[in-house]
Design an enzyme around this catalytic site. Structure first.
Site, PDB file in Angstrom:
ATOM      1  CG  ASP A   1      -1.912   1.110   1.280  1.00 35.94           C
ATOM      2  OD1 ASP A   1      -1.717   2.104   0.554  1.00 35.94           O
ATOM      3  OD2 ASP A   1      -2.888   1.004   2.049  1.00 35.94           O
ATOM      4  CG  HIS A   2       3.249   3.837  -3.177  1.00 37.58           C
ATOM      5  ND1 HIS A   2       4.186   4.493  -2.419  1.00 37.58           N
ATOM      6  CD2 HIS A   2       3.869   3.543  -4.350  1.00 37.58           C
ATOM      7  CE1 HIS A   2       5.309   4.601  -3.090  1.00 37.58           C
ATOM      8  NE2 HIS A   2       5.156   4.025  -4.269  1.00 37.58           N
ATOM      9  NE  ARG A   3      -4.090   3.895   1.555  1.00 35.39           N
ATOM     10  CZ  ARG A   3      -5.226   3.443   2.084  1.00 35.39           C
ATOM     11  NH1 ARG A   3      -6.254   4.273   2.243  1.00 35.39           N
ATOM     12  NH2 ARG A   3      -5.336   2.181   2.460  1.00 35.39           N
TER      13      ARG A   3
END
Length: 483
Positions: free
Chosen positions: A453-455
């Site tokens: 998850d690039h968040r």
């Protein structure tokens, strides 16, 4: 005294379950906590224990019926002084005032709820008799095409009837439906069937009025419709375009209801794919030293009788790398606008089962030795394949692994398990020409695919984590530099 047992919430806020089979019949005497049914939730198959000791008087639902939580599924005849008991506890002994009843000389207590496994059951009046709630029947709306949602009746176990125009909505007066449900047959000469069966019949151009039903009390099943087609019965309407007419070799398509594990998996994957921005990285590793270590460990006394696979060592490598890169063991809390970093690891392992994909997790996997981890993985796999994974083991995961190598696949882009920051896919171990000590040699090679998850995880953090996992598998002795 008659007691109704309503389908409880079997964990994680599930709203419905399918009755797979009954382990008892009307007239059977059952004891407290005796298994009376096997039900399938959206996540697992669960054995349902009896909350009462008594005699089975009525089974409200047939196997194969999807029942909403809170709907009655079975009625018991119990002794008047038999108070309710939650699963796992003994019934009250004589002389003890049952829950919900006032002791002598006291004012009657307010209505209380009877505990039923998970959550609570029917409200009990002060007289001790279970309160009767009117059965509510919602209109049944059958869509014209397979892409539209189907609105099921509130009581999924009651027979549903249709007029001649099967595509039109049906609204039955409540008293009529109650009468039909109690009688077990529909009013008039209309055939008894379920919404999926009627949908199948319409798609295949079959008139249910001329199909004999072989189910309970004449219920028409999907197999009845197919058998009618195979026999090519006279008077059957022409098959619609795109469908095979009866007698020409069979159906051109097969329709399977979306329910149970498949329904849950689909919803979870769609939610994950469109909520968390996925990024995927790949690393191909020479795992010859890991395969040699596995061969040595299998011959030791400590691992005798345990199933050791590349997954075992890969799981251990992941647990070691997570200590150094905790961002991959975290969760995005949208409601509170916080990043929750876990100080423990509940390691999920994707499992292909006859009922579909599940991802049970090993609780506190970070605290396990390699031997304990191997045993936990074996238990997890056996339990998942048998469909007996508990709902609690399917929730609370913090990171997951999927072993696509067992299917001969080298790499992929796995979708995150909802609520998790990362998932690692293990590719097949293959013998390939590889550069080794300045020369080309035949080595054992594996590709690792990491989605995150690039968040929560930056490219640097994901890359360093993947490099650490690869380093341990390429040279297990590197663990000494990491712990």
């Amino acid at each position: 005294m008659i007691k109704e047992f309503r389908l409880p919430d079997l964990g994680e806020g599930l709203t419905e379950s399918e009755i797979l089979s009954w382990k008892v019949a009307v007239g059977d005497t059952v004891s407290l906590n005796q298994v009376i049914a096997e039900v399938e939730t959206a996540k697992a198959v669960v054995e349902l224990p009896s909350p009462f000791a008594g005699v089975i008087r009525e089974l409200h639902e047939q196997p194969g019926t999807v029942v909403e939580v809170g709907k009655p599924i079975v009625s018991f005849e119990v002794a008047d002084d038999a108070g309710p008991a939650p699963a796992g506890h003994a019934a009250p002994s004589q002389g003890v005032t049952p829950a919900g009843q006032a002791a002598a000389g006291e004012e009657p207590a307010a209505p209380k709820r009877e505990p039923n496994l998970v959550g609570y059951g029917a409200v009990v009046e002060s007289s001790g008799r279970p309160a009767r709630r009117p059965r509510i029947f919602a209109p049944v709306v059958e869509p014209a095409d397979a892409g539209s949602p189907v609105v099921e009746p509130a009581d999924a176990g009651s027979p549903v009837v249709e007029p001649a125009d099967a595509g039109s909505p049906v609204v039955e007066p409540a008293e009529t439906m109650v009468r039909e449900a109690r009688a077990g047959v529909p009013s008039g000469d209309r055939p008894r069937s379920t919404p999926p069966v009627r949908k199948l019949a319409r798609d295949l151009g079959v008139d249910l009025a001329v199909v004999p039903g072989t189910g309970p009390e004449g219920l028409i099943t999907r197999e009845d419709v197919r058998e009618f087609l195979r026999q090519g019965s006279a008077g059957q309407p022409d098959a619609p375009a795109g469908q095979a007419p009866a007698g020409d070799g069979g159906e051109r398509e097969t329709r399977t209801p979306i329910k149970g594990v498949r329904k849950h998996t689909a919803a979870a994957m769609v939610s994950s794919a469109f909520t968390a921005p996925h990024a995927t990285e790949f690393l191909t590793v020479d795992v010859t030293p890991t395969m040699e270590l596995l061969a040595k460990l299998r011959g030791t006394r400590a691992f005798a009788g345990l199933k050791l696979t590349p997954l075992t060592l890969a799981a251990k490598a992941v647990l070691i790398a997570l200590r150094r890169h905790p961002s991959l063991n975290s969760r995005w809390d949208e409601a509170n606008q916080e990043i929750v970093t876990f100080n423990y690891v509940n390691l999920g392992v994707a499992a292909a089962t006859p009922r579909g994909l599940t991802v049970p997790n090993i609780k506190d996997a970070h605290s396990l030795t390699l031997e304990q981890l191997a045993e936990a993985l074996a238990v997890l796999a056996d339990t998942a394949r048998s469909g007996k994974t508990a709902p609690s083991d399917l929730s609370g995961g913090t990171m997951s692994i999927t072993n696509i190598g067992v299917f001969g696949i080298d790499a992929g882009t796995p979708i995150l398990n909802p609520g998790e920051a990362a998932i690692l896919a293990l590719g097949a171990v293959r013998s390939m020409p590889w550069e080794y000590r300045g020369e080309v040699a035949l080595r054992q090679v594996m590709t690792l695919s990491l989605s995150f998850d690039h968040r929560l995880v930056d490219g640097e953090q994901g890359s360093r984590f993947l490099a650490d996992v690869g380093a341990v598998l390429a040279e297990p002795g590197m663990v000494l530099t990491m712990v």
